[in-house]
Design a protein around this motif. Structure first.
Motif, PDB file in Angstrom:
ATOM      1  N   HIS A  61    -113.234 -68.407   8.254  1.00 47.67           N
ATOM      2  CA  HIS A  61    -113.420 -67.549   9.830  1.00 47.67           C
ATOM      3  C   HIS A  61    -113.468 -68.660  11.060  1.00 47.67           C
ATOM      4  O   HIS A  61    -114.532 -69.178  10.910  1.00 47.67           O
ATOM      5  N   THR A  62    -112.527 -68.640  11.478  1.00 40.40           N
ATOM      6  CA  THR A  62    -112.390 -69.753  12.761  1.00 40.40           C
ATOM      7  C   THR A  62    -112.091 -69.210  14.089  1.00 40.40           C
ATOM      8  O   THR A  62    -112.355 -69.790  15.054  1.00 40.40           O
ATOM      9  N   LYS A  63    -111.836 -67.743  14.111  1.00 44.01           N
ATOM     10  CA  LYS A  63    -111.693 -67.151  15.548  1.00 44.01           C
ATOM     11  C   LYS A  63    -112.839 -66.504  16.155  1.00 44.01           C
ATOM     12  O   LYS A  63    -113.315 -66.010  15.368  1.00 44.01           O
ATOM     13  N   ARG A  96    -120.573 -58.495  12.194  1.00 43.05           N
ATOM     14  CA  ARG A  96    -119.486 -57.914  11.400  1.00 43.05           C
ATOM     15  C   ARG A  96    -119.187 -56.221  11.416  1.00 43.05           C
ATOM     16  O   ARG A  96    -120.319 -55.788  11.167  1.00 43.05           O
ATOM     17  N   GLY A 135    -117.412 -62.047  13.671  1.00 40.55           N
ATOM     18  CA  GLY A 135    -117.663 -63.276  14.378  1.00 40.55           C
ATOM     19  C   GLY A 135    -117.226 -62.963  15.937  1.00 40.55           C
ATOM     20  O   GLY A 135    -116.352 -63.550  16.194  1.00 40.55           O
ATOM     21  N   GLN A 151    -122.761 -64.221  14.981  1.00 44.88           N
ATOM     22  CA  GLN A 151    -121.828 -63.180  14.546  1.00 44.88           C
ATOM     23  C   GLN A 151    -122.117 -61.945  14.065  1.00 44.88           C
ATOM     24  O   GLN A 151    -123.167 -61.625  13.773  1.00 44.88           O
ATOM     25  N   TYR A 195    -106.528 -56.579  13.139  1.00 39.46           N
ATOM     26  CA  TYR A 195    -106.818 -56.589  11.426  1.00 39.46           C
ATOM     27  C   TYR A 195    -106.582 -55.643  10.833  1.00 39.46           C
ATOM     28  O   TYR A 195    -106.006 -55.553   9.793  1.00 39.46           O
TER      29      TYR A 195
END
Length: 614
Positions: free
Chosen positions: A589-591, A4, A297, A2, A607
């Motif tokens: 965070h799942t997406k 950021r 991510g 991931q 976002y």
């Protein structure tokens, strides 16, 4: 892996210093008038960018230099030397300002008024100060008056003479000083302790005073540090002739608009006696003193994420859209592209060296080797900067996993990705093929040859390889060496260390240990290994390596069972308490975003639009 993107609003650099200083403060005792001092410090930091600290400001050339420090720190004697060196007149606040205006001695005034009223009277007189382009030696108690210190902060730059407590006590004892606020009711040691936080929160530049330095030595250090304060961060693609940036710019932007990386060749080296002053300090205190030496991510791998960050930072259309949603917002990165992330990596190496002194492994000034697991070359560049600052490091050794492009480059001078496969390994933080900080390293070694750097890395982006000439390769090999570790060797090293010491190490540290062994078999110079992560972040790898009886668990994805099994292992390395509690926490965070630029831009805009409505 991931990646950021972080957004931040405009933030004066002194606010950042303030945060670090709060973390580094170890003195819990409240200083006299400390509450008002804290309030005053906050105001300073808000107004930091409007003060005469930076070249280009209208008042920069006429700024005063205020010398601040405890009684006995040498403000007046150093001031005399600095005034000669910089060809500026000297004003000693005690002798040349207060006493002529009061028409009596400072000692008599203190006796007449008492501590509290004296501080107020002294502060009021400082508020009447109206000179410019002077060297000014403040009194030891000036920083205790909030309003007057805020006032003089707008007239110049404040230099903190940071002398050791022992040196100050010895000097004051010899001088028999009788005009120190508080000395009728407190010992000098108690006074110094109570004021420490005030001094720590009231300066622009710190000068660490070594044991055997003369006043002339200290004055030269101040002059050098003042010159460094005026330096800029350069970009590896445009050099120092264009787009010079202050630290705040590098923090907010992360990446230069020309596609290069910010880098500095301006910093103040540490002498051994200054390094000695850092022994036994806390890590935040060490970090603060080292950082002050510098002009202050997605579903894809690291290389894709890093390349995409650079691309987005240079996409004017995207940045315009961002600014339309949230005006004044800056996008920044949180990896070692950004100096805010990179600078602590300089501190890591210096702090580790100091720990070796504390543990009795080495004496101050003795050399050590350093072996660092690296992919993006940030920690290694940090060690290189530490060496340039004066840390006695002999060999700098990079340790790679099977993504060993840096090792091959050091050995051959060819950075070639054309036929190189990307390997997902058990040491994922160094699964990197495009090493950004190598660009900074080449820029520094080539003495700022930005034209060459631009050609090399443009070629890498276009053709996926570049070669350097033999002269530069020889220079690189004189500074760093490298080796690499395969997966089986990494696992074997984890097991070996555990079997021999009952200590558990993470896979990245195991990579470094394996490489270090190949360099230190016939040498008595200590090898410093840069540990990377807590072993608890890699439960499956660790359980497989040490041969846990619960083999079925070691291949499981049940994080709760894995961590519990890991905790049952007999080890000298305790399990991290936050990792133990991890299974109890909800997943935030799942997406997972598709690894394309358009998908990433869409997600960021979504976002930001949600964020703007909060």
């Amino acid at each position: 892996m991931q990646c950021r993107l972080y957004c931040c609003s405009s933030l004066p650099i002194r606010s950042i210093q303030c945060v670090i200083r709060l973390l580094s403060s170890s003195n819990g005792e409240k200083a006299l008038r400390h509450t008002s001092t804290e309030n005053r410090t906050a105001k300073w930091h808000k107004n930091g960018l409007n003060r005469p600290l930076l070249p280009g400001k209208s008042n920069f050339e006429k700024r005063n230099i205020f010398l601040m420090g405890p009684p006995g720190s040498g403000k007046t004697t150093v001031g005399h030397e600095l005034a000669l060196l910089m060809n500026k007149p000297l004003i000693d606040i005690d002798n040349n300002w207060l006493e002529p205006r009061w028409k009596t001695t400072v000692a008599s005034k203190l006796l007449e008024l008492g501590d509290e009223q004296f501080l107020e009277a002294e502060g009021r007189e400082l508020l009447a100060f109206n000179h410019e382009n002077h060297i000014i030696s403040l009194t030891g108690s000036n920083p205790l008056h909030a309003e007057s210190m805020e006032y003089i902060s707008r007239l110049g730059i404040i230099v903190y003479l940071d002398a050791s407590r022992e040196a100050i006590l010895n000097r004051c004892h010899k001088m028999r000083v009788n005009r120190i606020v508080g000395q009728r009711t407190k010992t000098l040691n108690d006074i110094l302790a109570s004021r420490e936080n005030v001094y720590e929160n009231s300066y622009d530049i710190r000068i660490i005073i070594g044991k055997d330095e003369t006043q002339k030595d200290i004055a030269k250090k101040i002059q050098n540090q003042l010159q460094q304060q005026s330096k800029f961060y350069e970009t590896t693609r445009n050099g120092y002739t264009k787009n010079n940036q202050q630290f705040l710019d590098t923090l907010q932007k992360g990446l230069a608009s020309d596609g290069g990386l910010f880098v500095t060749r301006s910093f103040s080296p540490l002498a051994l006696d200054e390094l000695q002053r850092l022994v036994n300090l806390s890590y935040p205190e060490i970090a603060l003193r080292i950082m002050e030496r510098f002009p202050l991510g997605v579903d894809a791998d690291f290389d894709f994420c890093q390349t995409m960050v650079k691309d987005l930072f240079n996409d004017k259309s995207f940045l315009a859209d961002v600014n339309q949603v949230l005006p004044g917002l800056h996008l920044s990165s949180a990896n070692s592209i950004n100096w805010a992330r990179f600078l602590p990596q300089v501190v890591f190496t210096i702090s580790s060296y100091l720990q070796l002194i504390e543990q009795g492994v080495i004496r101050l000034g003795e050399q050590v080797d350093v072996c660092i697991p690296t992919g993006n070359f940030g920690n290694m560049l940090g060690a290189f900067y530490a060496q340039q600052l004066g840390l006695p490091l002999r060999r700098l050794i990079t340790a790679s996993n099977e993504n060993n492009v840096i090792t091959d480059f050091i050995q051959t001078g060819s950075y070639d990705l054309r036929n190189r496969l990307f390997h997902k390994t058990i040491s994922p933080s160094i699964d990197i093929l495009i090493s950004s900080n190598l660009e900074r390293f080449i820029y520094l070694l080539s003495k700022g040859n930005f034209s060459m750097v631009q050609k090399l890395f443009n070629k890498l982006a276009r053709d996926r390889y570049f070669n350097i000439d033999s002269s530069l390769l020889k220079q690189i090999q004189s500074k760093i060496q490298g080796g690499w570790t395969n997966e089986n060797q990494c696992i074997d090293m984890i097991k070996k260390v555990y079997d021999e010491t009952q200590q558990l190490i993470d896979p990245h540290t195991a990579v470094a240990l394996h490489v270090a062994d190949s360099f230190s078999k016939h040498d008595n110079v200590p090898m410093l290994i840069s540990a990377t992560a807590h072993y608890g972040k890699f439960p499956q790898t660790i359980l497989n390596a040490v041969g846990s009886n619960e083999q079925s668990l070691s291949s499981s994805n049940d994080i709760s069972a894995l961590l519990e099994n890991l905790r049952t292992l007999k080890s000298t390395s305790p399990m991290h308490h936050e990792l133990i509690n991890l299974p109890k926490k909800s997943v935030i965070h799942t997406k997972i975003v598709e690894a394309t630029k358009s998908a990433i831009i869409k997600e960021i805009k979504t976002y930001l639009e949600r964020f703007s409505k909060q």
